[in-house]
Design a protein around this motif. Structure first.
Motif, mmCIF file in Angstrom:
data_model
loop_
_atom_site.group_PDB
_atom_site.id
_atom_site.type_symbol
_atom_site.label_atom_id
_atom_site.label_comp_id
_atom_site.label_asym_id
_atom_site.label_seq_id
_atom_site.Cartn_x
_atom_site.Cartn_y
_atom_site.Cartn_z
ATOM 1 N N GLN A 104 2.445 -3.430 -6.816
ATOM 2 C CA GLN A 104 2.960 -4.211 -6.022
ATOM 3 C C GLN A 104 3.148 -3.375 -4.794
ATOM 4 O OE1 GLN A 104 3.641 -7.832 -5.988
ATOM 5 N NE2 GLN A 104 4.022 -7.244 -3.758
ATOM 6 N N ALA A 105 3.850 -2.114 -5.005
ATOM 7 C CA ALA A 105 4.259 -1.051 -3.929
ATOM 8 C C ALA A 105 2.883 -0.602 -3.189
ATOM 9 C CB ALA A 105 4.830 0.078 -4.476
ATOM 10 N N GLU A 106 1.785 -0.309 -4.028
ATOM 11 C CA GLU A 106 0.386 0.051 -3.426
ATOM 12 C C GLU A 106 -0.245 -1.358 -2.509
ATOM 13 O OE1 GLU A 106 -2.957 2.407 -3.088
ATOM 14 O OE2 GLU A 106 -1.055 2.939 -3.400
ATOM 15 N N ALA A 107 0.069 -2.231 -3.206
ATOM 16 C CA ALA A 107 -0.658 -3.514 -2.346
ATOM 17 C C ALA A 107 0.116 -3.814 -1.166
ATOM 18 C CB ALA A 107 -0.296 -4.786 -3.137
ATOM 19 N N GLU A 108 1.428 -3.457 -1.252
ATOM 20 C CA GLU A 108 2.313 -3.988 -0.053
ATOM 21 C C GLU A 108 1.918 -2.646 1.476
ATOM 22 O OE1 GLU A 108 6.262 -3.735 -1.051
ATOM 23 O OE2 GLU A 108 6.184 -5.873 -2.040
ATOM 24 N N GLN A 109 1.702 -1.519 0.755
ATOM 25 C CA GLN A 109 1.284 -0.468 1.605
ATOM 26 C C GLN A 109 0.013 -0.747 2.124
ATOM 27 O OE1 GLN A 109 1.439 3.510 -0.350
ATOM 28 N NE2 GLN A 109 0.155 4.521 1.409
ATOM 29 N N HIS A 110 -1.079 -1.357 1.488
ATOM 30 C CA HIS A 110 -2.140 -1.526 2.078
ATOM 31 C C HIS A 110 -2.454 -3.013 2.784
ATOM 32 C CE1 HIS A 110 -4.241 2.135 0.823
ATOM 33 N NE2 HIS A 110 -3.307 2.085 -0.009
#
Length: 205
Positions: A103-109
């Motif tokens: 989730q954190a990776e998705a939000e970052q991108h």
């Protein structure tokens, strides 16, 4: 459905002066012993050679660009939808920690997470040792996992544009199999794979 229907090297070459030769030598040539004097064979410059991990990463990025470049104009402002996928080591393990990381990776991108899918890496009759045999572990090929099959179905139905996973080993540790999966998703599902941890070379066999 099977998706696969589908060191730094180099020589320190001495200069012509050191070799006592009068002919010139290209930077990407290396000596090959001859009868009277060395012959020169052309070898690729180390910077031009690409590791298998680099090739796999480039292929994955190719299908990402393809998805982005072929979006309809009305979809351009919408976040890409990705399916979160995790492969847990045992039936009792939970992918909760993976979900937070994905989730954190998705939000970052700037991605939006759709369904969360996971499978258990348990042996089945058709399992085999992957190319990386350091751990001597067996696992179920992706196309035989119910969670991965569901991910493919949703991608084919246009419910998402890609899959996000922690690393390539959640998909496959075998280079050829992993490449086949990337190609299958890209060519048949018009989808791509995003990894939190980029491809790494396989462990020595």
């Amino acid at each position: 459905m099977l998706p696969h229907d589908a060191i730094k090297l180099g020589l320190d070459v001495l200069s012509d002066v050191a070799l006592g030769r009068g002919r010139g030598q290209a930077a990407d040539e290396s000596p090959v012993a001859g009868k009277d004097q060395p012959r020169w064979s052309r070898t690729p410059h180390p910077a031009k050679r690409q590791s298998r991990a680099g090739q796999l990463r480039a292929l994955r990025q190719h299908f990402y660009r393809q998805v982005v470049d072929t979006r309809n104009p009305e979809e351009a402002d919408r976040s890409l939808r990705l399916l979160a996928y995790s492969l847990v080591p045992s039936p009792g393990a939970r992918p909760d920690e993976d979900w937070g990381t994905l989730q954190a990776e998705a939000e970052q991108h700037g991605y939006a997470i759709g369904a969360r899918l996971h499978d258990v890496a348990v042996p089945v009759p058709t399992t085999y040792f992957p190319a990386s045999r350091a751990s001597r572990s067996v696992y179920t090929p992706p196309w035989q996992r119910p969670g991965w099959r569901e991910a493919e179905r949703q991608l084919r139905d246009g419910l998402a544009e890609g899959v996000i996973a922690l690393d390539r080993h959640n998909i496959s540790s075998d280079d050829d199999e992993y490449q086949a999966v990337i190609r299958h998703l890209g060519e048949q599902c018009r989808a791509f794979v995003h990894l939190v941890i980029s491809e790494e070379p396989s462990a020595p066999t």
